[in-house]
Design an enzyme around this catalytic site. Structure first.
Site, PDB file in Angstrom:
ATOM      1  N   LYS A 116      -4.957   6.134  -8.764  1.00  0.00           N
ATOM      2  CA  LYS A 116      -3.834   6.241  -9.708  1.00  0.00           C
ATOM      3  C   LYS A 116      -3.928   7.485 -10.572  1.00  0.00           C
ATOM      4  O   LYS A 116      -2.910   8.072 -10.939  1.00  0.00           O
ATOM      5  CB  LYS A 116      -3.769   5.001 -10.609  1.00  0.00           C
ATOM      6  CG  LYS A 116      -3.195   3.794  -9.915  1.00  0.00           C
ATOM      7  CD  LYS A 116      -2.673   2.796 -10.932  1.00  0.00           C
ATOM      8  CE  LYS A 116      -1.988   1.635 -10.245  1.00  0.00           C
ATOM      9  NZ  LYS A 116      -1.594   0.587 -11.176  1.00  0.00           N
ATOM     10  N   LYS A 200      -0.066   1.655   2.010  1.00  0.00           N
ATOM     11  CA  LYS A 200       0.446   0.375   1.526  1.00  0.00           C
ATOM     12  C   LYS A 200       1.920   0.486   1.168  1.00  0.00           C
ATOM     13  O   LYS A 200       2.355   1.541   0.699  1.00  0.00           O
ATOM     14  CB  LYS A 200      -0.328   0.022   0.241  1.00  0.00           C
ATOM     15  CG  LYS A 200      -0.861  -1.379   0.198  1.00  0.00           C
ATOM     16  CD  LYS A 200      -1.584  -1.616  -1.102  1.00  0.00           C
ATOM     17  CE  LYS A 200      -0.657  -2.301  -2.080  1.00  0.00           C
ATOM     18  NZ  LYS A 200      -1.308  -2.865  -3.255  1.00  0.00           N
ATOM     19  N   LYS A 203       6.145   0.846  -4.466  1.00  0.00           N
ATOM     20  CA  LYS A 203       7.386   1.262  -5.127  1.00  0.00           C
ATOM     21  C   LYS A 203       7.337   2.736  -5.494  1.00  0.00           C
ATOM     22  O   LYS A 203       8.359   3.336  -5.800  1.00  0.00           O
ATOM     23  CB  LYS A 203       7.677   0.405  -6.354  1.00  0.00           C
ATOM     24  CG  LYS A 203       6.547   0.266  -7.323  1.00  0.00           C
ATOM     25  CD  LYS A 203       6.825  -0.902  -8.276  1.00  0.00           C
ATOM     26  CE  LYS A 203       5.544  -1.620  -8.603  1.00  0.00           C
ATOM     27  NZ  LYS A 203       5.731  -3.002  -8.966  1.00  0.00           N
TER      28      LYS A 203
END
Ligand code: TRP
Length: 337
Positions: A116, A200, A203
């Site tokens: 992230k 994966k 969004k």
């Protein structure tokens, strides 16, 4: 088991918008299945969401939308506790104490932070770095024994166990925090992007065609499955061969999870054929299972005061339990209140 011998389940979903079938199959569908067997806490983890900047108005809407998803998917708010994290302040209070238990070296191993934060780690929020300690607090504040999560959260759960164990050891209170078990059934729960099955479903991927969101219409679902990547060869006849075709394998997983059909049965049904029948049937299954949830979410989002009330009632119930643990923790640690 907790001290009264019951299993306690807690899980959380971040309100960061546009929940997709990966979130549904990896987490929420499982919640629906286990809700009658355990004492369950289903949390909307708004404090986790703000580890990355969120527009305040959008955050509020997204928080209500996760609550709407829980309800629309079939979670009964009278039998379970549906609430948002920030309205039970004990999560943040326990997280601070766990920040003082967890070691820097442990956090440095967390792969989700590395993913992230990306290349510019210096610029990531400190909240993002200590995010796993808040997740540990979410779980331990209710002395949860079981945590249904996708396989990507396994590392955070192992960290939670390490933190619980260290707390129990440091303060000489053996068994105070139970060591929570992950509930991860199998790899089928990991739904990948429709465009590139090495990633994966997410969004944050730029293309809408990479994912099916719960509020997609039948036409949108049809168009996305039509465009979804498959293979240049017909459907193979063994699972071993299918597994090599990553995109096909992913579509079979979606089909299998939604229709509760084993993979080999699906492979038998379509072996030797090109993918058009398979895609048509998969589209029908998606429309049958997903659009009713999306429609119900739409209805619920038109009555936001009802959703606010559900969260409020859930938070009051959660607070009653959390308060007890935080008082015990303060006493154990030597804090006067
Ligand atoms: N980190 C989880 C995710 O990104 C969300 C989460 C926060 C969670 N707190 C939790 C999951 C507690 C399970 C239990 O999916």
């Amino acid at each position: 088991m907790n001290e009264s011998g019951t299993k306690v389940v807690l899980s959380g979903v971040q309100p960061t918008g546009d929940l997709h079938i990966g979130n549904y199959l990896g987490a929420i569908k499982k919640f629906v299945k286990i809700q009658s067997e355990f004492d369950c806490f289903f949390c909307v983890v708004d404090l986790h969401a703000i580890t990355v900047f969120q527009d305040p108005k959008v955050l509020k809407k997204n928080t209500l939308e996760v609550a709407a998803t829980y309800l629309a998917s079939g979670i009964d708010p009278n039998k379970n506790i549906i609430f948002n994290q920030s309205s039970v302040p004990c999560h943040a209070e326990l997280a601070w104490i766990l920040n003082c238990v967890c070691r820097v070296g442990w956090l440095n191993r967390m792969t989700q932070f590395k993913d992230k934060a990306g290349k510019d780690k210096e610029n990531a929020s400190t909240g993002l770095y200590i995010y796993p300690n808040l997740m540990a607090a979410d779980i331990l504040i209710y002395k949860a024994t079981h945590v249904p999560v996708g396989s990507d959260q396994k590392q955070h759960l192992e960290l939670t166990r390490d933190i619980a164990q260290k707390f129990n050891n440091d303060f000489g209170c053996e068994d105070f925090f139970p060591l929570p078990e992950p509930m991860i059934d199998n790899e089928i729960s990991r739904i990948m992007s429709l465009k590139d099955a090495s990633k994966k479903m997410s969004k944050s991927e730029p293309s809408d065609f990479s994912r099916i969101i719960l509020t997609d219409t039948a036409d949108q679902i049809r168009a996305k499955i039509k465009k979804a990547k498959t293979a240049d060869v017909p459907m193979p006849d063994t699972d071993q061969e299918v597994t090599k075709l990553k995109e096909v394998s992913n579509l079979i997983n979606i089909y299998s999870s939604l229709s509760d059909t084993p993979r080999d049965k699906i492979i038998n049904l379509y072996q030797g054929k090109n993918f058009s029948d398979f895609k048509n049937d998969l589209t029908d299954i998606l429309i049958k299972n997903i659009t009713p949830i999306g429609n119900e979410m739409g209805k619920l989002m038109n009555d936001q005061s009802y959703l606010v009330e559900i969260l409020k009632q859930g938070s009051l119930k959660a607070y009653e339990k959390a308060k007890k643990t935080i008082n015990e923790v303060y006493d154990i640690v030597g804090l006067i209140r």
